[in-house]
Write a protein that holds these residues in place. Structure first.
Motif, PDB file in Angstrom:
ATOM      1  N   VAL A 158       0.831  -1.206   0.000  1.00 25.75           N
ATOM      2  CA  VAL A 158       0.000   0.000   0.000  1.00 25.75           C
ATOM      3  C   VAL A 158       0.867   1.257   0.000  1.00 25.75           C
ATOM      4  O   VAL A 158       0.612   2.218  -0.755  1.00 25.75           O
ATOM      5  CB  VAL A 158      -0.963  -0.015   1.200  1.00 25.75           C
ATOM      6  N   ASN A 159       1.916   1.269   0.834  1.00 29.82           N
ATOM      7  CA  ASN A 159       2.797   2.442   0.901  1.00 29.82           C
ATOM      8  C   ASN A 159       3.503   2.677  -0.440  1.00 29.82           C
ATOM      9  O   ASN A 159       3.657   3.830  -0.885  1.00 29.82           O
ATOM     10  CB  ASN A 159       3.832   2.268   2.011  1.00 29.82           C
ATOM     11  N   GLN A 172       0.969   4.103  -2.886  1.00 30.09           N
ATOM     12  CA  GLN A 172       0.679   5.514  -2.584  1.00 30.09           C
ATOM     13  C   GLN A 172       1.773   6.423  -3.123  1.00 30.09           C
ATOM     14  O   GLN A 172       1.485   7.501  -3.654  1.00 30.09           O
ATOM     15  CB  GLN A 172       0.528   5.690  -1.069  1.00 30.09           C
ATOM     16  N   ARG A 173       3.036   5.989  -3.007  1.00 32.75           N
ATOM     17  CA  ARG A 173       4.133   6.788  -3.549  1.00 32.75           C
ATOM     18  C   ARG A 173       4.090   6.805  -5.075  1.00 32.75           C
ATOM     19  O   ARG A 173       4.315   7.831  -5.715  1.00 32.75           O
ATOM     20  CB  ARG A 173       5.479   6.234  -3.071  1.00 32.75           C
ATOM     21  N   SER A 224       1.316   9.110  -6.309  1.00 35.99           N
ATOM     22  CA  SER A 224       1.219  10.299  -5.445  1.00 35.99           C
ATOM     23  C   SER A 224       0.624  11.508  -6.162  1.00 35.99           C
ATOM     24  O   SER A 224       0.059  12.405  -5.535  1.00 35.99           O
ATOM     25  CB  SER A 224       2.599  10.649  -4.874  1.00 35.99           C
ATOM     26  N   GLU A 280      -3.892  12.889  -6.328  1.00 38.40           N
ATOM     27  CA  GLU A 280      -4.320  13.282  -4.988  1.00 38.40           C
ATOM     28  C   GLU A 280      -5.818  13.118  -4.787  1.00 38.40           C
ATOM     29  O   GLU A 280      -6.305  13.172  -3.652  1.00 38.40           O
ATOM     30  CB  GLU A 280      -3.920  14.735  -4.731  1.00 38.40           C
ATOM     31  N   GLU A 331      -7.895   8.253  -2.535  1.00 33.82           N
ATOM     32  CA  GLU A 331      -7.397   7.866  -1.202  1.00 33.82           C
ATOM     33  C   GLU A 331      -7.276   6.344  -1.147  1.00 33.82           C
ATOM     34  O   GLU A 331      -8.195   5.617  -1.550  1.00 33.82           O
ATOM     35  CB  GLU A 331      -8.358   8.339  -0.118  1.00 33.82           C
ATOM     36  N   LEU A 332      -6.146   5.885  -0.647  1.00 30.99           N
ATOM     37  CA  LEU A 332      -5.906   4.443  -0.496  1.00 30.99           C
ATOM     38  C   LEU A 332      -5.726   4.130   0.987  1.00 30.99           C
ATOM     39  O   LEU A 332      -4.885   4.737   1.661  1.00 30.99           O
ATOM     40  CB  LEU A 332      -4.663   4.023  -1.281  1.00 30.99           C
ATOM     41  N   TYR A 379      -6.714   2.285  -9.485  1.00 35.75           N
ATOM     42  CA  TYR A 379      -6.100   3.572  -9.825  1.00 35.75           C
ATOM     43  C   TYR A 379      -6.256   3.878 -11.317  1.00 35.75           C
ATOM     44  O   TYR A 379      -6.534   5.027 -11.715  1.00 35.75           O
ATOM     45  CB  TYR A 379      -4.613   3.551  -9.471  1.00 35.75           C
TER      46      TYR A 379
END
Length: 455
Positions: free
Chosen positions: A332-333, A336-337, A340, A343, A346-347, A377
């Motif tokens: 997940v991290n 998100q990067r 990015s 915007e 939201e994840l 996404y």
């Protein structure tokens, strides 16, 4: 006494002892005396002499009872009397004197009592007379209940550990046969605890600590032992030491540790290589001006990083199992990067409980979740629409359940033909072939929920 019996005594003494001819002749005279008193004794009577270079003795003569049944089916002449089976014989042959009513085991493993008398030749103890009776023929005394030699003898056939008994001053009183094989100076009188273990565990520390049991790992002569001290409730004895050889265990631990470190280093290198591949794909994406190429590079970059997730965790821990939630957090991290710039989306990650799985399962899950989230996404929120993606993990009985939910436009799985979507092709095949699980696609009023489960 017959000539055959005399010859047997002489042959055994010459072969198994260090006796002189005069001493052997003295034993013959004692055997003749026992013959004359057989009717008086009316029990199994033996003469044992110490074996050379051993704590055991050997039976050189046997006189049967006159009116009673013998305790033996066969005469044990020529057989050893082991210290742990006949501790009284060992003690008298070592120190002299007399012992009465001592418990022991015969060579045929029968529990008996012995009266033992030293055969003295000047100041030297040549051997022992042993008068044996059935255990039930003599009433047990209070002293018998604390007969530590016999208690140890009962367990000798089942214990592979060395056992030492000490008095309050630290003097060694008794030890079993295994202890003899550990140390060479135990035949000496006045052996103290410090002679054996003083360099490892201080005697005062050993005595002053009133815990019933204490244990340490010690090293003697290049070998490792687990040393356990046990306080004893006995008038003569203060404590016992049990020594277990754990050298092989320590060697195995060292071998396993070495292999584990090698495996962890391998995982670390694989992770680094995969991350390098991901970085190269990222560089190519930045250099490209083609949006379709950028999209393909992003997808493949995230696939590589998702595989690296499990190796990253394995490089930081022991074993081949990982916490699945930790893997999903990594995925997940990273996503998100990677996204990015979007915007508007939201994840989030919702972990219901900790679930431990093998590393190959974690790798498959990471790839599946990566594909499902990337699909959200890329397709769920067209034209910059705002939205939310949730990755949910829980356990239902014996099944792991993972779902990826979005509130986007959704899609109809039936309209996606064949292998036109590489991401969904990977998802379906990994769930079926790698996880042996099932997957469900649910189009909701707003958005999509994709759930897969496996045992």
């Amino acid at each position: 006494m017959s000539t055959i019996k005399k010859t047997k005594i002489v042959d055994l003494c010459r072969k198994y002892t260090n006796m002189t001819e005069q001493e052997i002749d003295f034993i013959l005279k004692k055997a003749e005396a026992v013959d004359e008193l057989a009717e008086v004794f009316d029990c199994d009577v033996f003469i044992d002499v110490p074996l050379k270079n051993s704590t055991a003795s050997i039976v050189v003569y046997h006189v049967y009872p006159v009116t009673k049944q013998s305790l033996y089916e066969k005469s044990p002449v020529g057989q050893p009397a082991l210290k742990m089976n006949e501790p009284g014989v060992w003690k008298v042959s070592r120190t002299g004197g007399t012992l009465k009513g001592y418990k022991a085991f015969t060579q045929e493993n029968v529990f008996i009592r012995q009266n033992i008398h030293a055969i003295n030749y000047g100041e030297k103890v040549l051997g022992t007379y042993i008068l044996e009776t059935a255990f039930h023929e003599v009433q047990e005394t209070a002293e018998d209940k604390n007969d530590y030699m016999t208690m140890t003898a009962k367990l000798n056939n089942y214990i592979d550990d060395a056992i030492y008994f000490f008095d309050a001053s630290g003097k060694l009183i008794f030890q079993n046969d295994k202890a003899d094989s550990f140390s060479n100076n135990l035949s000496e009188e006045g052996v103290h605890y410090n002679h054996l273990f003083g360099d490892q565990v201080n005697f005062s520390d050993l005595i002053l600590n009133d815990h019933k049991q204490l244990q340490w790992e010690i090293c003697l002569d290049g070998k490792y032992y687990l040393m356990k001290r046990i306080l004893l409730e006995d008038d003569q004895l203060k404590f016992a030491i049990i020594l277990r050889d754990i050298t092989q265990l320590k060697d195995k631990e060292a071998e396993i540790f070495s292999k584990t470190e090698a495996i962890r280093e391998t995982h670390h290198r694989i992770k680094n290589n995969l991350q390098t591949m991901g970085s190269l794909l990222r560089m190519e994406r930045r250099r490209s001006s083609n949006e379709e190429v950028k999209h393909i590079l992003t997808d493949n970059m995230n696939r590589v990083i998702s595989i690296a997730a499990t190796h990253d965790i394995l490089a930081r821990q022991l074993g081949d199992k990982v916490e699945l939630g930790e893997v999903l957090e990594f995925i997940v991290n990273n996503l998100q990067r990677s996204y990015s710039l979007l915007e508007n989306i939201e994840l989030a990650l919702d972990l219901e409980e900790s679930i431990i799985v093998p590393s190959d399962v974690a790798t498959s899950v990471s790839l599946i979740v990566n594909e499902l989230v990337q699909n959200c996404y890329n397709h769920a929120f067209p034209n910059g629409a705002e939205g939310r993606i949730i990755v949910f993990l829980k356990k239902v009985e014996e099944e792991v359940v993972i779902s990826v939910t979005d509130n986007g436009v959704g899609f109809d799985i039936d309209h996606i033909k064949g292998n036109s979507s590489l991401g969904l092709f990977i998802v379906k095949n990994y769930v079926k072939d790698k996880l042996k699980g099932t997957i469900q696609f649910d189009k909701r009023k707003k958005g999509m929920e994709i759930t897969f489960r496996f045992n």
